[in-house]
Design an enzyme around this catalytic site. Structure first.
Site, PDB file in Angstrom:
ATOM      1  N   TYR A 188      19.291 -13.405  91.058  1.00  0.00           N
ATOM      2  CA  TYR A 188      18.109 -12.535  91.023  1.00  0.00           C
ATOM      3  C   TYR A 188      18.435 -11.284  91.818  1.00  0.00           C
ATOM      4  O   TYR A 188      19.197 -11.344  92.790  1.00  0.00           O
ATOM      5  CB  TYR A 188      16.898 -13.263  91.628  1.00  0.00           C
ATOM      6  N   PHE A 194      11.509  -3.806  87.910  1.00  0.00           N
ATOM      7  CA  PHE A 194      12.969  -3.813  87.732  1.00  0.00           C
ATOM      8  C   PHE A 194      13.462  -5.197  88.119  1.00  0.00           C
ATOM      9  O   PHE A 194      13.137  -5.681  89.205  1.00  0.00           O
ATOM     10  CB  PHE A 194      13.654  -2.790  88.655  1.00  0.00           C
ATOM     11  N   GLU A 195      14.236  -5.812  87.256  1.00  0.00           N
ATOM     12  CA  GLU A 195      14.905  -7.059  87.618  1.00  0.00           C
ATOM     13  C   GLU A 195      16.166  -7.173  86.790  1.00  0.00           C
ATOM     14  O   GLU A 195      16.156  -6.844  85.604  1.00  0.00           O
ATOM     15  CB  GLU A 195      14.056  -8.290  87.242  1.00  0.00           C
ATOM     16  N   ILE A 196      17.215  -7.639  87.424  1.00  0.00           N
ATOM     17  CA  ILE A 196      18.355  -8.153  86.670  1.00  0.00           C
ATOM     18  C   ILE A 196      18.501  -9.577  87.181  1.00  0.00           C
ATOM     19  O   ILE A 196      18.528  -9.802  88.394  1.00  0.00           O
ATOM     20  CB  ILE A 196      19.641  -7.341  86.938  1.00  0.00           C
TER      21      ILE A 196
END
Ligand SMILES: Nc1nc2c(ncn2[C@@H]2O[C@H](COP(=O)(O)OP(=O)(O)OP(=O)(O)O)[C@@H](O)[C@H]2O)c(=O)[nH]1
Ligand SMILES: *[C@@H]1O[C@H](CO)[C@@H](O)[C@H](O)[C@H]1NC(C)=O
Ligand SMILES: [Mg+2]
Length: 456
Positions: free
Chosen positions: A286, A343-345
């Protein structure tokens, strides 16, 4: 973007274009001077001057254009035409083209005397990552048809700064069918494949155990108290969907990694390595760029549900978790710190794990998505904070980002120049008092980037 590109070009050109000009000019002169008898008439001399000058200009033109092809092309073209060209070029030789993109940057900086002399330090491994090794990853966007122009802006930036070199797919999700305009415009902008999914009813409606009257009264009350989105039903479905269902949509089952993109966000710096690969190689699950405190009115009993989960499922709690990021009293109460999830990767496999599903279902049963207005940001963050080892959560300093009203602009001038950032560093939110990022750094015993004090 435009002014910065121009800067880059003039910086790059000036040493190269002035150095060949001077010697050429001198040579013309001296040649002429040594043969006065043969070249008798002024006319012939003028003709030679003009010929040499023309030759010089052509040489300069060739030098400047041949070293900067990747910059001039995308700027000139409209979205559709740009895509057509680049797509074709990349399909033929994906690794070569990316080499082209990186090469001019390094030579430009190396020959530029006033450049900040960048070292590739931590980025060495990153810039050298091989783009032909594609990860099992996708962008994902939840959007309405009316969001088309806002999401178009976001896509264009993600493509220009990153995906034009990588061509990852893009999954679009909606509680209603996407219309033709939405599909046409987005698929013209994305350099990878696009997929469009309609969310099924169970993932976007009140579950059977929710007391509709109670939920309605909450909305009325929140409307009176002017809590943002407090009276909205669809916003609640959205938060619940992002918390518990996006990663198990049929289209998302085809991937292991995701990068979430919302309408109207901005990327201010080049991303010249593959963050998906970075996540895998460094065992991350995460990631975030901005963290902050949640609006307490929207989550008064969220932590009660979390405590219930911790009691019920101690086996899911990671040994080296980030509880201290979330709580100042060893888990008694929540300090409201969360990663901003627009925003997330992250790892889809992690979200699909039994641990995360049990976590989500415990929360969902308590009804706080409807009886309060729980956001997916605190839900994801608490999940990551408790279920993952703290080493599995990553802060991307080098991915510059804006979603109204906060900016993450990388700390460190060297990074900003190297990545051609166009954000104003004084807007950086990271080290301001309302950010939780200092807390994250302290917990993980990370050294803050040089210059952070000046951005407080
Ligand atoms: N399909 C669909 N998508 C939605 C709906 N509401 C929100 N979204 C999407 O869900 C994401 C989050 O919604 P936003 O409206 O951006 O919420 P936010 O980021 O909290 O608030 P903003 O400050 O308005 O951006 C965005 O990607 C929206 O496009 C909806 O009713 N239907
Ligand atoms: C990508 O990951 C998904 C989910 O794990 C899997 O089903 C799929 O086969 C993978 N695709 C490739 C090309 O490896
Ligand atoms: Mg938003």
């Amino acid at each position: 973007m435009q002014p910065h590109e121009d800067d880059e070009k003039s910086n790059h050109n000036s040493p190269e274009s002035s150095s060949p000009t001077l010697p050429t000019h001198e040579r013309v002169k001296s040649k002429d001077d040594t043969r006065p008898a043969i070249m008798a008439t002024g006319n012939v001399r003028y003709a030679r001057y003009i010929l040499f000058a023309l030759f010089g200009i052509i040489v300069i033109y060739l030098i400047s254009t041949s070293s900067l092809p990747t910059y001039t092309e995308p700027i000139r073209d409209s979205a559709g035409r740009y895509l057509g060209k680049v797509k074709g070029a990349h399909e033929e030789t994906p690794s070569d083209t990316t080499g082209d993109v990186i090469k001019p940057i390094t030579t430009a900086l190396a020959t530029e005397p006033t450049s900040p002399n960048p070292k590739y330090d931590s980025h060495d491994e990153l810039t050298s990552s091989d783009p032909s090794e594609k990860m099992n990853a996708t962008f994902v966007t939840l959007a309405r048809n009316t969001d088309i122009w806002e999401i178009a802006r976001s896509i264009r930036q993600v493509e220009d700064r990153f995906n034009k070199n990588y061509h990852y797919d893009w999954v679009f999700l909606n509680d209603k069918p996407f219309d033709d305009t939405f599909k046409k415009v987005t698929s013209s902008l994305v350099s990878g494949k696009t997929h469009y999914g309609e969310i099924k009813e169970e993932h976007w409606s009140f579950p059977s155990w929710i007391d509709q009257d109670k939920a309605r009264k909450v909305r009325e009350d929140m409307a009176q108290r002017k809590i943002i989105y407090g009276d909205s039903i669809s916003y609640r479905h959205m938060c619940r969907f992002e918390s518990g269902f996006f990663f198990r949509q049929p289209l998302m089952l085809n991937y292991e990694w995701y990068w979430r993109v919302e309408p109207s966000v901005e990327l201010f710096c080049d991303v010249n390595y593959d963050p998906f690969k970075f996540m895998r190689d460094h065992k991350k699950k995460y990631s975030f760029v901005i963290s902050l405190y949640e609006y307490v009115e929207t989550i008064p009993t969220l932590w009660d549900s979390v405590k219930k989960f911790m009691k019920k499922h101690p086996e899911h709690l990671a040994k080296d978790n980030s509880l201290k990021f979330l709580s100042d009293d060893n888990g008694e109460s929540y300090n409201k710190c969360h990663f901003w999830s627009n925003f997330e990767i992250g790892s889809l496999e992690w979200l699909r794990s039994q641990a995360y599903i049990d976590f989500f279902e415990t929360l969902d049963k308590d009804g706080g998505f409807f009886y309060e207005r729980w956001g997916d940001a605190p839900v994801h963050s608490i999940g990551a904070g408790l279920l993952l080892d703290k080493s599995e959560i990553h802060f991307f300093n080098d991915i510059a980002y804006y979603h109204v009203p906060f900016t993450h602009c990388p700390t460190g001038e060297e990074t900003r120049l190297k990545l051609k950032c166009h954000c104003n560093p004084t807007n950086n939110f990271d080290w301001k008092s309302y950010s939780c990022t200092s807390r994250y750094f302290e917990l993980n015993k990370l050294e803050k980037p040089v210059g952070w004090e000046k951005e407080q």
